[in-house]
Write a protein that holds these residues in place. Sequence first.
Motif, mmCIF file in Angstrom:
data_model
loop_
_atom_site.group_PDB
_atom_site.id
_atom_site.type_symbol
_atom_site.label_atom_id
_atom_site.label_comp_id
_atom_site.label_asym_id
_atom_site.label_seq_id
_atom_site.Cartn_x
_atom_site.Cartn_y
_atom_site.Cartn_z
ATOM 1 N N VAL A 94 10.775 15.411 -8.833
ATOM 2 C CA VAL A 94 11.764 16.064 -7.966
ATOM 3 C C VAL A 94 12.328 15.112 -6.922
ATOM 4 C CG1 VAL A 94 10.884 18.391 -8.241
ATOM 5 C CG2 VAL A 94 10.012 16.940 -6.406
ATOM 6 N N SER A 95 11.669 13.996 -6.725
ATOM 7 C CA SER A 95 12.173 13.123 -5.682
ATOM 8 C C SER A 95 13.305 12.239 -6.197
ATOM 9 C CB SER A 95 11.049 12.274 -5.100
ATOM 10 O OG SER A 95 10.591 11.364 -6.060
ATOM 11 N N LYS A 117 0.029 7.361 -11.751
ATOM 12 C CA LYS A 117 0.632 6.147 -11.199
ATOM 13 C C LYS A 117 1.279 5.262 -12.252
ATOM 14 C CE LYS A 117 -2.016 5.625 -7.030
ATOM 15 N NZ LYS A 117 -3.065 4.891 -6.360
ATOM 16 N N TYR A 137 -5.556 4.146 1.538
ATOM 17 C CA TYR A 137 -4.570 4.238 0.441
ATOM 18 C C TYR A 137 -5.181 3.952 -0.921
ATOM 19 C CZ TYR A 137 -0.963 3.759 4.085
ATOM 20 O OH TYR A 137 -0.178 3.922 5.175
ATOM 21 N N MET A 145 7.454 10.708 -1.165
ATOM 22 C CA MET A 145 7.080 11.957 -1.815
ATOM 23 C C MET A 145 7.857 13.115 -1.191
ATOM 24 S SD MET A 145 4.975 11.193 -4.179
ATOM 25 C CE MET A 145 5.596 9.544 -4.426
ATOM 26 N N LEU A 146 8.922 13.493 -1.856
ATOM 27 C CA LEU A 146 9.827 14.499 -1.325
ATOM 28 C C LEU A 146 9.914 15.647 -2.330
ATOM 29 C CD1 LEU A 146 11.782 14.674 1.146
ATOM 30 C CD2 LEU A 146 13.554 13.799 -0.365
ATOM 31 N N LEU A 177 0.822 -1.203 0.000
ATOM 32 C CA LEU A 177 0.000 0.000 0.000
ATOM 33 C C LEU A 177 0.858 1.256 0.000
ATOM 34 C CD1 LEU A 177 -2.828 -1.035 2.487
ATOM 35 C CD2 LEU A 177 -2.872 -1.049 0.002
ATOM 36 N N ILE A 178 1.859 1.311 0.885
ATOM 37 C CA ILE A 178 2.624 2.563 0.947
ATOM 38 C C ILE A 178 3.541 2.734 -0.258
ATOM 39 C CG2 ILE A 178 2.486 2.664 3.484
ATOM 40 C CD1 ILE A 178 5.435 2.055 3.594
ATOM 41 N N LEU A 179 3.812 1.644 -0.971
ATOM 42 C CA LEU A 179 4.664 1.793 -2.156
ATOM 43 C C LEU A 179 3.858 1.985 -3.441
ATOM 44 C CD1 LEU A 179 7.520 -0.787 -1.513
ATOM 45 C CD2 LEU A 179 7.472 1.654 -1.042
ATOM 46 N N ASP A 180 2.644 1.511 -3.453
ATOM 47 C CA ASP A 180 1.876 1.531 -4.700
ATOM 48 C C ASP A 180 0.684 2.466 -4.688
ATOM 49 O OD1 ASP A 180 3.444 -0.220 -6.024
ATOM 50 O OD2 ASP A 180 2.259 -1.986 -5.542
ATOM 51 N N LYS A 181 0.184 2.765 -3.499
ATOM 52 C CA LYS A 181 -1.086 3.481 -3.440
ATOM 53 C C LYS A 181 -0.938 4.776 -2.665
ATOM 54 C CE LYS A 181 -3.497 -0.369 -4.816
ATOM 55 N NZ LYS A 181 -4.399 -1.327 -4.218
ATOM 56 N N GLY A 182 -1.967 5.587 -2.737
ATOM 57 C CA GLY A 182 -1.950 6.852 -2.022
ATOM 58 C C GLY A 182 -1.595 8.001 -2.944
ATOM 59 N N ILE A 183 -1.589 9.186 -2.367
ATOM 60 C CA ILE A 183 -1.349 10.393 -3.168
ATOM 61 C C ILE A 183 0.009 10.335 -3.845
ATOM 62 C CG2 ILE A 183 -0.948 12.883 -3.064
ATOM 63 C CD1 ILE A 183 -2.869 13.049 -0.746
ATOM 64 N N VAL A 184 0.004 10.547 -5.125
ATOM 65 C CA VAL A 184 1.266 10.729 -5.840
ATOM 66 C C VAL A 184 1.017 11.703 -6.969
ATOM 67 C CG1 VAL A 184 0.831 8.654 -7.204
ATOM 68 C CG2 VAL A 184 3.103 9.616 -7.151
ATOM 69 N N ILE A 185 1.904 12.665 -7.055
ATOM 70 C CA ILE A 185 1.778 13.691 -8.084
ATOM 71 C C ILE A 185 3.004 13.591 -8.971
ATOM 72 C CG2 ILE A 185 1.630 16.180 -8.485
ATOM 73 C CD1 ILE A 185 -0.824 15.087 -7.154
ATOM 74 N N ASP A 186 2.762 13.721 -10.224
ATOM 75 C CA ASP A 186 3.855 13.600 -11.188
ATOM 76 C C ASP A 186 5.064 14.424 -10.779
ATOM 77 O OD1 ASP A 186 4.899 12.461 -13.428
ATOM 78 O OD2 ASP A 186 4.268 14.066 -14.757
ATOM 79 N N ALA A 187 4.816 15.676 -10.409
ATOM 80 C CA ALA A 187 5.908 16.587 -10.047
ATOM 81 C C ALA A 187 6.704 16.051 -8.866
ATOM 82 C CB ALA A 187 5.347 17.958 -9.704
ATOM 83 N N PHE A 188 5.999 15.411 -7.928
ATOM 84 C CA PHE A 188 6.681 14.881 -6.748
ATOM 85 C C PHE A 188 7.666 13.800 -7.155
ATOM 86 C CE2 PHE A 188 3.650 17.254 -4.716
ATOM 87 C CZ PHE A 188 3.666 17.146 -3.344
ATOM 88 N N VAL A 189 7.192 12.932 -8.010
ATOM 89 C CA VAL A 189 8.060 11.843 -8.418
ATOM 90 C C VAL A 189 9.285 12.399 -9.130
ATOM 91 C CG1 VAL A 189 8.251 9.775 -9.808
ATOM 92 C CG2 VAL A 189 6.144 10.252 -8.570
ATOM 93 N N PRO A 192 -3.742 9.471 2.570
ATOM 94 C CA PRO A 192 -2.336 9.107 2.731
ATOM 95 C C PRO A 192 -1.550 9.280 1.436
ATOM 96 C CG PRO A 192 -3.672 7.136 2.532
ATOM 97 C CD PRO A 192 -4.623 8.289 2.507
ATOM 98 N N ALA A 193 -0.313 9.748 1.580
ATOM 99 C CA ALA A 193 0.577 9.841 0.425
ATOM 100 C C ALA A 193 1.367 8.551 0.314
ATOM 101 C CB ALA A 193 1.529 11.024 0.584
ATOM 102 N N ARG A 194 1.810 8.280 -0.871
ATOM 103 C CA ARG A 194 2.688 7.138 -1.081
ATOM 104 C C ARG A 194 4.050 7.433 -0.444
ATOM 105 N NH1 ARG A 194 3.415 5.121 -7.141
ATOM 106 N NH2 ARG A 194 1.187 4.910 -6.849
#
Lengths: 197, 260
Positions: free
Chosen positions: A43-44, B254, B244, B89-90, A29-41, B84-86
């Motif tokens: 810059v991360s 995703k 999630y 996310m930095l 879940l924490i690796l595949d799901k939840g909020i993710v924004i293109d920009a975050f990925v 929740p965020a994945r």
Amino acid sequence: MPESNTMSRRDPQVRRAPNSAGLYDVLDLILDKGIVIDAFVRVSLVGIELLTVDARVVIASVDTYLRYAEGAERLQLYARSQAKRLPDMVEGEDGGIASGGKKLLKKGAMAADRLIEHGGDEHGRSQDQAEDGQEQEEGIGHTIAKGMRKAVGKVFHSVGGSDESDEGEQEKGAPEQRPRQANGSGGSKHARAGARR
Amino acid sequence: MSTYLYGVIRQPTSRSRLTADVLGTGVGEPPAKVRILPYQQIAAVVSTASGQIGEEGGIRAMRRDMAAHAAVQSRVMAVRTILPARFGMLVPDDREVIATLLEPQLDQLLEDLQRLRGMSELKLSADYVESDVIARVVKSDPQLARLARQSALASHTQRIDFGRQIAAAIQQRREQDTQWLLESLRPLVRQIVVDDAPSDLSVLRASLLAPTAQIDEVDAALARLADEAAGILRLSCVGPLPPYSFVQVGISEKEHAWDY
């Protein structure tokens, strides 16, 4: 461990999670799901994705290996109880099967188990490293053959390694790292099974 | 210095139970203090990360930081609905969190927060007990039962074929049982997301969305289902977790970003 209680049959308690012991449960879940924004990925950094993939394999493996070690112990218990249960189930305890035949039934049942559990793995391995795979299959074959010889005093030669071409389909659709983990532990299970006899 | 994101909540009032103790510390070494970054009616739950990813003192995709990430979300969830965020996310700074997430996604975030208010995710696994399901399929099929009797004297290849037939019988049974479980679960929960089953003996992997207040009822219903499955199914349910699998924000990104 709390897991062993909650995993028991007919008792599906909702486990409180996550805590450090339950990380395996929420890893996907924490690796595949939840909020993710293109920009975050973006810059991360590129590294996080690779790191994450590696870490997932490592953590999942550790947890899986622990689980499999436990499973291997259970398998032995199961094999013992199965000696009674399969003939019981098919027909009466003394339903015309000689005691040697019962032993064989047990071996056959265990062989069938292994095929169901590891058939796909065997195939995957024999594709990757054809020679090793061959050896592995022969190893199982010999193990079975040994059991046969012991039980009926019959020499059992025809142990083929090339006739399992369809076994791979059982694992179809499993996540990519699954077969790899299963391979490692599958090997050790076979080794254990071999050592038993 | 950069900002690490745990999730998004509705902006807490001054009387909120979301105290400094609840926020606690998060990822990094030493663990960074978790704080609230407000924007209009919502707020991001964040902490400041000192090092770069993978560097000493930075955030690493290892057990420690993953557990810390999940623990922060879990603590916040106990007092407040969190999207929740994945993990991982930095962003460079707080401003960037607002500029790339809170501001452009405000409407969607509010909608998700409203929809998921008081909701929990439950992660359900239903697996066959290997020995029992083998016994069951062999028993219920005269052909297989006959083969089981003969399998003792069969050749290696015949035995392989027998195993294959058992696998096929389990597969057939599995499809029925998966449908039966899903149909039984549907009235109990708000939403179900079905995941890929990891093995032949896995009947269902699914995330269930249920009101946190009704988890006991879901649990009782699962116990009844396990009973109905007469012992060949093992059900395990983890939760309550932050939702999630039910967050809509950023969902379209995703596939290409995390395609491994």
